[in-house]
Design an enzyme around this catalytic site. Structure first.
Site, PDB file in Angstrom:
ATOM      1  N   GLY A 245     -11.464   1.260  12.272  1.00  0.00           N
ATOM      2  CA  GLY A 245     -11.021   1.695  13.606  1.00  0.00           C
ATOM      3  C   GLY A 245     -12.136   2.086  14.565  1.00  0.00           C
TER       4      GLY A 245
ATOM      5  CG  HIS B  99     -13.192   3.234   2.702  1.00  0.00           C
ATOM      6  ND1 HIS B  99     -13.972   4.252   3.203  1.00  0.00           N
ATOM      7  CD2 HIS B  99     -11.933   3.506   3.084  1.00  0.00           C
ATOM      8  CE1 HIS B  99     -13.211   5.111   3.872  1.00  0.00           C
ATOM      9  NE2 HIS B  99     -11.963   4.680   3.799  1.00  0.00           N
TER      10      HIS B  99
ATOM     11  CG  ASN C 160      -1.853   1.136   1.280  1.00  0.00           C
ATOM     12  OD1 ASN C 160      -1.769   2.054   0.466  1.00  0.00           O
ATOM     13  ND2 ASN C 160      -2.753   1.123   2.238  1.00  0.00           N
TER      14      ASN C 160
ATOM     15  NE  ARG D 128     -10.481  12.823   3.433  1.00  0.00           N
ATOM     16  CZ  ARG D 128     -10.298  11.505   3.423  1.00  0.00           C
ATOM     17  NH1 ARG D 128     -11.295  10.678   3.685  1.00  0.00           N
ATOM     18  NH2 ARG D 128      -9.113  11.011   3.135  1.00  0.00           N
TER      19      ARG D 128
ATOM     20  N   GLY E 163     -10.871   7.915   7.563  1.00  0.00           N
ATOM     21  CA  GLY E 163     -11.810   8.195   6.483  1.00  0.00           C
ATOM     22  C   GLY E 163     -12.987   7.265   6.697  1.00  0.00           C
TER      23      GLY E 163
ATOM     24  CG  ASP F  44      -7.525   8.661  18.122  1.00  0.00           C
ATOM     25  OD1 ASP F  44      -8.432   8.035  18.717  1.00  0.00           O
ATOM     26  OD2 ASP F  44      -6.489   8.126  17.712  1.00  0.00           O
TER      27      ASP F  44
ATOM     28  NE  ARG G 235      -7.299   5.465  19.716  1.00  0.00           N
ATOM     29  CZ  ARG G 235      -6.423   4.854  18.934  1.00  0.00           C
ATOM     30  NH1 ARG G 235      -5.901   3.698  19.308  1.00  0.00           N
ATOM     31  NH2 ARG G 235      -6.053   5.383  17.784  1.00  0.00           N
TER      32      ARG G 235
ATOM     33  N   GLY H 195     -15.620   1.850  13.927  1.00  0.00           N
ATOM     34  CA  GLY H 195     -16.707   0.869  13.884  1.00  0.00           C
ATOM     35  C   GLY H 195     -16.403  -0.374  14.712  1.00  0.00           C
ATOM     36  CD  GLU H 196     -12.281  -3.382  12.755  1.00  0.00           C
ATOM     37  OE1 GLU H 196     -11.271  -3.627  13.446  1.00  0.00           O
ATOM     38  OE2 GLU H 196     -12.264  -3.331  11.516  1.00  0.00           O
ATOM     39  CG  ASN H 197     -11.357  -0.659  18.078  1.00  0.00           C
ATOM     40  OD1 ASN H 197     -11.245  -1.766  18.598  1.00  0.00           O
ATOM     41  ND2 ASN H 197     -10.667  -0.295  17.024  1.00  0.00           N
TER      42      ASN H 197
ATOM     43  NE  ARG I 145      -6.010   1.605  -0.401  1.00  0.00           N
ATOM     44  CZ  ARG I 145      -6.048   2.750   0.236  1.00  0.00           C
ATOM     45  NH1 ARG I 145      -4.973   3.215   0.814  1.00  0.00           N
ATOM     46  NH2 ARG I 145      -7.153   3.427   0.301  1.00  0.00           N
TER      47      ARG I 145
ATOM     48  CD  GLU J 182      -9.060  -1.278   3.704  1.00  0.00           C
ATOM     49  OE1 GLU J 182      -8.615  -0.926   4.811  1.00  0.00           O
ATOM     50  OE2 GLU J 182      -9.425  -0.485   2.838  1.00  0.00           O
TER      51      GLU J 182
HETATM   52  P1  ADP Z   1      -7.525   4.597   8.558  1.00  0.00           P
HETATM   53  O1  ADP Z   1      -7.217   3.212   8.039  1.00  0.00           O
HETATM   54  O2  ADP Z   1      -8.554   5.344   7.765  1.00  0.00           O
HETATM   55  O3  ADP Z   1      -6.317   5.410   8.921  1.00  0.00           O
HETATM   56  P2  ADP Z   1      -8.595   3.198  10.877  1.00  0.00           P
HETATM   57  O4  ADP Z   1      -9.641   2.347  10.288  1.00  0.00           O
HETATM   58  O5  ADP Z   1      -7.336   2.539  11.336  1.00  0.00           O
HETATM   59  O6  ADP Z   1      -8.271   4.424   9.930  1.00  0.00           O
HETATM   60  O7  ADP Z   1      -9.242   4.019  12.083  1.00  0.00           O
HETATM   61  C1  ADP Z   1      -8.459   4.896  12.845  1.00  0.00           C
HETATM   62  C2  ADP Z   1      -9.362   5.588  13.840  1.00  0.00           C
HETATM   63  O8  ADP Z   1     -10.069   4.618  14.618  1.00  0.00           O
HETATM   64  C3  ADP Z   1      -8.616   6.428  14.863  1.00  0.00           C
HETATM   65  O9  ADP Z   1      -8.377   7.731  14.395  1.00  0.00           O
HETATM   66  C4  ADP Z   1      -9.588   6.448  16.014  1.00  0.00           C
HETATM   67  O10 ADP Z   1     -10.489   7.528  15.827  1.00  0.00           O
HETATM   68  C5  ADP Z   1     -10.371   5.168  15.896  1.00  0.00           C
HETATM   69  N1  ADP Z   1     -10.027   4.191  16.948  1.00  0.00           N
HETATM   70  C6  ADP Z   1      -9.015   3.310  16.965  1.00  0.00           C
HETATM   71  N2  ADP Z   1      -9.033   2.596  18.115  1.00  0.00           N
HETATM   72  C7  ADP Z   1     -10.070   3.041  18.837  1.00  0.00           C
HETATM   73  C8  ADP Z   1     -10.624   2.728  20.123  1.00  0.00           C
HETATM   74  N3  ADP Z   1     -10.083   1.802  20.895  1.00  0.00           N
HETATM   75  N4  ADP Z   1     -11.712   3.417  20.524  1.00  0.00           N
HETATM   76  C9  ADP Z   1     -12.275   4.358  19.741  1.00  0.00           C
HETATM   77  N5  ADP Z   1     -11.797   4.704  18.545  1.00  0.00           N
HETATM   78  C10 ADP Z   1     -10.722   4.062  18.082  1.00  0.00           C
END
Ligand code: ADP
Length: 399
Positions: free
Chosen positions: A331, A179, A7, A240, A211, A283, A285, A333-335, A90, A385
């Site tokens: 990031g 995406h 990538n 953005r 993104g 971020d 977090r 959505g998963e966390n 990619r 990905e």
């Molecule tokens: P990209 O691939 O677009 O850079 P990611 O899919 O890796 O982004 O997502 C990164 C973002 O996910 C971080 O900027 C943060 O906002 C969020 N993130 C990562 N870990 C956590 C967490 N434990 N809790 C909440 N948000 C998180």
């Protein structure tokens, strides 16, 4: 078959070496500050992360260091370059030329170059990565996997802007979406979890990362997605702005005495939840911590973010005339359990019974977040990905 997944950005190059049959990651890492000074981070599976400073005037040196690391007698994971059987790249923008992944040929490179206009920051960098790999591995087959390809199934009513038609004909101004590799990977897995055939499902995928985009996947095909000609459209993102009244551009240009580039910088880099939170952070977090501590702007930033996601979900339910499942990935959505709960709080009318308890604190794990009887299912499905690129590469190279 070991596939090297690349990538490549303008000054960075992320890589993973994946055994595409067992789907095991053998090693991964990143080259940063290419063209400035150069830094390699390398981590073999199960081993320690190593960081080293290396002069990387161009991407060719970066790839050279990656290969040296992968074949290093002590910390490497293969004996020689021959054990890397294919490279999957990619690619960001395939325009209307690529509706699927392809084996890279001179013709393909030319066609990608013709899309440079549409992604001036990304496509040239992707092509530099291809050239650097070709230099060092001239006989290894390479595959291009496009971020836009999955969305090429969108119908004209979804991809046309309300602009003069000639701009589409002359300049290919239309919505493309991004995406795609992630939306495709995650929606396929969702069909497995639903226990339905992929071509008989109505899925909405929320890829929420730095993104972010939402996609309506009807019968295994993308029929609409929230990003457009560029990744600036749609959701409110890290920095953005997403959808805004386009007249704001003129308004700000006058107020702040800025040219187009100046306004675009604001919309791309100073806006989103970063801008909404008063520059606190992009971020989630940090935003979550600040919200819980009572910071009003951070609270508003998160609420605006979730509200916009919910609005797109509502729109895509209408577009597909129903929905079987909603998937959270990437990031955030998963966390981020707070965002997921906020989004789902709008969706009761759909017949979603959200499992608030299970959602609390859930991070990065494939999980069904709806109650057993819920009419519409909610899933967290981690995206991957790199694995998707390795799978596509394996399939094409085998052919
Ligand atoms: P990209 O691939 O677009 O850079 P990611 O899919 O890796 O982004 O997502 C990164 C973002 O996910 C971080 O900027 C943060 O906002 C969020 N993130 C990562 N870990 C956590 C967490 N434990 N809790 C909440 N948000 C998180």
């Amino acid at each position: 078959m070991n596939v090297l997944v690349i990538n490549c950005g303008s000054s960075s190059l992320k890589f993973q070496l994946i055994n595409a049959e067992s789907e095991e990651v053998l090693a991964k890492g990143i080259c940063e500050r290419i063209g400035i000074d150069g830094r390699l981070t390398y981590q073999p599976e199960g081993g320690e992360k190593e960081k080293s400073e290396k002069a990387m005037p161009t991407h060719t040196e970066a790839i050279q260091f990656v290969i040296e690391a992968l074949t290093n007698p002590e910390t490497g994971v293969v004996n020689s370059l021959d054990e890397i059987r294919a490279v999957g790249h990619r690619m960001v923008h395939g325009g209307e030329k690529f509706a699927s992944s392809v084996v890279i040929t001179d013709e393909v490179k030319k066609a990608v170059e013709e899309c440079n206009d549409l992604a001036p920051l990304h496509n040239p960098a992707n092509l530099i990565g291809v050239a650097a790999c070709e230099n060092l591995m001239p006989n290894t087959p390479m595959v291009a996997v496009f971020d836009t390809a999955f969305h090429q199934t969108m119908p004209p009513k979804a991809y046309m802007y309300g602009l003069p038609y000639e701009y589409y004909e002359k300049y290919k101004v239309r919505r493309y979406g991004f995406h795609g590799t992630s939306h495709s990977f995650v929606s396929k897995r969702a069909a497995e979890l639903l226990g339905k055939a992929y071509d008989e499902t109505k899925t909405i995928v929320c890829h929420l990362g730095n993104g972010s985009s939402v996609t309506a996947v009807l019968n295994g095909k993308s029929v609409d997605t929230s990003m457009g000609l560029t990744p600036l459209e749609g959701l409110v993102m890290g920095t953005r702005c997403g959808d805004i009244d386009p007249a704001i551009m003129e308004f700000l240009a006058h107020k702040l005495d800025l040219d187009v580039d100046g306004v675009m910088k604001i919309l791309n880099k100073d806006s989103g939840v970063y801008g909404l939170s008063g520059g606190l952070s992009s971020d989630f977090r940090d935003l979550t911590d600040a919200s819980l501590a009572g910071d009003k702007k951070a609270q508003i930033a998160m609420e605006v973010f979730s509200y916009r996601v919910a609005k797109y979900i509502g729109a895509y339910v209408a577009v597909m005339n129903g929905v079987d499942d909603i998937v959270f990935t990437a990031g955030i959505g998963e966390n981020d359990d707070i965002v997921r709960e906020q989004v789902c709080s709008y969706l009761g009318y759909l017949g979603i019974e959200f499992n608030t308890e299970l959602n609390k604190g859930l991070r990065g794990k494939e999980t069904e977040l709806s109650m057993p009887g819920s009419k519409v299912k909610v899933f967290v499905i981690p995206t991957n990905e790199e694995l998707a690129i390795a799978r596509e590469t394996l399939e094409l190279v085998r052919k």
